[in-house]
Enzyme design. Structure first.
Site, PDB file in Angstrom:
ATOM      1  N   CYS A 244       0.808  -1.070   0.041  1.00  0.00           N
ATOM      2  CA  CYS A 244       0.023  -0.344  -0.085  1.00  0.00           C
ATOM      3  C   CYS A 244       0.872   1.140   0.218  1.00  0.00           C
ATOM      4  O   CYS A 244       1.515   1.629  -1.042  1.00  0.00           O
ATOM      5  CB  CYS A 244      -0.991  -0.168   1.137  1.00  0.00           C
ATOM      6  SG  CYS A 244      -2.429   1.038   0.993  1.00  0.00           S
TER       7      CYS A 244
ATOM      8  N   HIS B  83      -3.402  -5.419   0.349  1.00  0.00           N
ATOM      9  CA  HIS B  83      -2.973  -5.643   1.687  1.00  0.00           C
ATOM     10  C   HIS B  83      -3.186  -7.205   1.678  1.00  0.00           C
ATOM     11  O   HIS B  83      -3.889  -7.859   2.339  1.00  0.00           O
ATOM     12  CB  HIS B  83      -3.863  -5.122   2.941  1.00  0.00           C
ATOM     13  CG  HIS B  83      -3.496  -3.742   2.946  1.00  0.00           C
ATOM     14  ND1 HIS B  83      -2.523  -3.238   3.803  1.00  0.00           N
ATOM     15  CD2 HIS B  83      -4.125  -2.686   2.341  1.00  0.00           C
ATOM     16  CE1 HIS B  83      -2.651  -2.041   3.700  1.00  0.00           C
ATOM     17  NE2 HIS B  83      -3.380  -1.642   2.942  1.00  0.00           N
TER      18      HIS B  83
ATOM     19  N   GLU C 221      -1.567  -8.951   3.846  1.00  0.00           N
ATOM     20  CA  GLU C 221      -1.544  -9.574   5.462  1.00  0.00           C
ATOM     21  C   GLU C 221      -3.087  -9.143   5.905  1.00  0.00           C
ATOM     22  O   GLU C 221      -3.110  -9.908   7.025  1.00  0.00           O
ATOM     23  CB  GLU C 221      -0.495  -8.373   6.269  1.00  0.00           C
ATOM     24  CG  GLU C 221      -0.923  -7.157   6.581  1.00  0.00           C
ATOM     25  CD  GLU C 221      -1.224  -6.115   5.315  1.00  0.00           C
ATOM     26  OE1 GLU C 221      -0.751  -6.197   4.164  1.00  0.00           O
ATOM     27  OE2 GLU C 221      -1.820  -4.885   5.575  1.00  0.00           O
TER      28      GLU C 221
END
Ligand code: MN
Length: 264
Positions: A129, A233, A235
């Site tokens: 990001c 993202h 994660e």
């Protein structure tokens, strides 16, 4: 006698366990500057690194070049995390538009110094990001300061209201790119929490994924496979144990292990 044998056995097992852990590559994670009073990262980054087989290490902001150098000596891989907008005037010579979000000058200068030095030292780097946008800016690229006001014809919601472990828009991935190898996919539905995006790509880098409105969703440095960024993202999917997104971290850890071995 039995007791001594058990003691020796458990000692050996303990040494073996420590050896296993110390062999794991250390992945530095860039942190946010909470108004100058804290250094923090969302735990999803930490969990993703652990699940991928690495040891996470949070890197606090420091403007002492010697401290930065010491941090770089101790990491084998680097994640530049998400967060605030990047100062457009200071880092790519554009006046700020009204829709620009919060800018943190201390974080900008630390992050830019960190990523430039890491790449120079050939440390594998994953930008996520803001980290992906910062990678582009650090090597001479520019950004859209705000997609809704600057990307003509974009009719895709890049700031989803859905949870982070839920994909909301499609991206097309370049065949043979790092992201393609990491995920095994040429099309993927990703999460999206950004209002800025890569505009002019930095010299020496290529775009490797786009959303259907043309927004760049992944980049990588040409001529190497260890400097790459994603706008989404990965994660955010950690809690779901999604192997496709975990593949991004596993690849970083694999390349970081190779870097670590090349140092010794
Ligand atoms: Mn997006």
């Amino acid at each position: 006698m039995k007791k001594i044998t058990l003691l020796v056995l458990s000692l050996l097992l303990g040494i073996f366990a420590i050896a296993q852990v110390t062999q794991k590559p250390v992945i530095g994670i860039s942190s946010t500057w909470g108004e100058g009073t804290s250094a923090s990262v969302p735990v999803t980054y930490i969990e993703s690194v652990i699940k991928a087989g690495g040891v996470p290490m949070v890197l606090p902001i420091s403007h002492d070049p010697a401290i930065l150098e010491c941090m770089l000596e101790r990491i084998d891989g680097l994640i530049m995390t998400g967060g605030e907008d990047i100062d457009p005037l200071k880092w790519f010579g554009e006046e700020p538009i009204p829709a620009l979000g919060r800018v943190v000058p201390e974080r900008d200068s630390f992050d830019i110094a960190l990523i430039r030095l890491a790449v120079e030292k050939k440390i594998p780097v994953l930008g996520i990001c803001r980290g992906h946008q910062l990678m582009n800016v650090a090597f001479g690229g520019t950004l859209y300061q705000d997609i809704p006001s600057q990307v003509k014809g974009s009719n895709i919601k890049h700031r989803q209201s859905a949870p982070s472990n839920y994909g909301t828009h499609t991206i097309n991935i370049l065949e043979g790119s790092v992201l393609h190898k990491q995920t095994g996919k040429t099309t993927l539905v990703v999460n999206s929490f950004h209002h800025q995006a890569v505009k002019d790509i930095a010299p020496g880098f290529i775009a490797t994924a786009h959303s259907l409105d043309g927004v760049i969703e992944a980049i990588e440095k040409k001529g190497t496979d260890r400097v790459f960024g994603v706008q989404f993202h990965p994660e955010g999917f950690t809690s779901t144990n999604n192997e496709v997104f975990l593949g991004v971290f596993k690849d970083l850890v694999k390349k970081s292990r190779a870097y670590r071995e090349s140092k010794h």
